[in-house]
Each structure stands twice: as structure tokens, then as C-alpha cells.
Motif scaffolding. Sequence first.
Motif, short mmCIF file in Angstrom:
data_model
loop_
_atom_site.label_atom_id
_atom_site.label_comp_id
_atom_site.label_asym_id
_atom_site.label_seq_id
_atom_site.Cartn_x
_atom_site.Cartn_y
_atom_site.Cartn_z
N UNK A 62 44.15 -15.05 14.03
CA UNK A 62 44.73 -16.28 13.50
C UNK A 62 46.03 -16.66 14.19
N UNK A 63 46.49 -15.84 15.10
CA UNK A 63 47.72 -16.19 15.81
C UNK A 63 47.44 -17.34 16.75
N UNK A 64 48.25 -18.30 16.65
CA UNK A 64 48.07 -19.48 17.49
C UNK A 64 49.38 -19.72 18.24
N UNK A 65 49.38 -19.41 19.53
CA UNK A 65 50.58 -19.58 20.35
C UNK A 65 50.42 -20.85 21.18
N UNK A 66 50.86 -21.94 20.63
CA UNK A 66 50.79 -23.20 21.36
C UNK A 66 52.11 -23.44 22.08
N UNK A 68 53.86 -26.21 23.22
CA UNK A 68 53.86 -27.67 23.13
C UNK A 68 54.58 -28.31 24.31
N UNK A 69 55.61 -27.69 24.80
CA UNK A 69 56.32 -28.27 25.95
C UNK A 69 55.39 -28.32 27.16
N UNK A 70 54.60 -27.31 27.34
CA UNK A 70 53.63 -27.27 28.48
C UNK A 70 52.57 -28.37 28.31
N UNK A 71 52.14 -28.58 27.06
CA UNK A 71 51.15 -29.63 26.80
C UNK A 71 51.74 -31.00 27.09
N UNK A 72 52.99 -31.20 26.68
CA UNK A 72 53.65 -32.49 26.91
C UNK A 72 53.81 -32.72 28.41
N UNK A 73 54.17 -31.69 29.15
CA UNK A 73 54.32 -31.81 30.61
C UNK A 73 52.99 -32.20 31.26
N UNK A 74 51.91 -31.55 30.78
CA UNK A 74 50.58 -31.86 31.35
C UNK A 74 50.16 -33.28 31.06
N UNK A 75 50.52 -33.79 29.91
CA UNK A 75 50.14 -35.15 29.55
C UNK A 75 50.97 -36.13 30.34
#
Length: 75
Positions: A62-66, A68-75
Motif C-alpha cells: 500500500x505504500x505509494x511513493x509519488x 509529484x515534482x517529477x510528474x509536473x516536470x514531465x507534463x
Amino acid sequence: MEFTFVELKRDLDAGSLHRTELEVKLHGLQGLMELKKAVYEQELQELLAEIKDISVVMGIDNRCNLDLSRIVEDV
């Protein structure tokens, strides 16, 4: 007329012999089909018994390591 009778008798005998051969083949095929059906039923029962005895244990992480900064950069 006697010749015609002999020819018809010969044809009848040949037809009867052919019919007998076909009946023997039919009985052989029916026996083979019954044997294959019995083998199929037995194998099916064995497989169902194996499947019935299988248990599955699943673990969920159930550990979810997102990142978010990397996702924002990719977008």
C-alpha cells in the motif's frame, strides 16, 4: 431371367457384406468414442480436484511513493 437373378443376388450379397463391414466399423468407432469420453471425464475430474485444492495468498504493497515534482516536470 436366370442371369438377371444371379446378378441381382450377387449385388445383394455384395451390399449385405458392405453393410456388415460398415456396422463393424460403426461399433468400433462407438467403442473408441466411449473410451475417449471416459478418459476425458476422468481427466476432468482430476483437474477439478487439483484446482479445488489450490489456495492463493496475495500481498499488496500500500505504500505509494509519488514524486509529484517529477510528474509536473514531465507534463
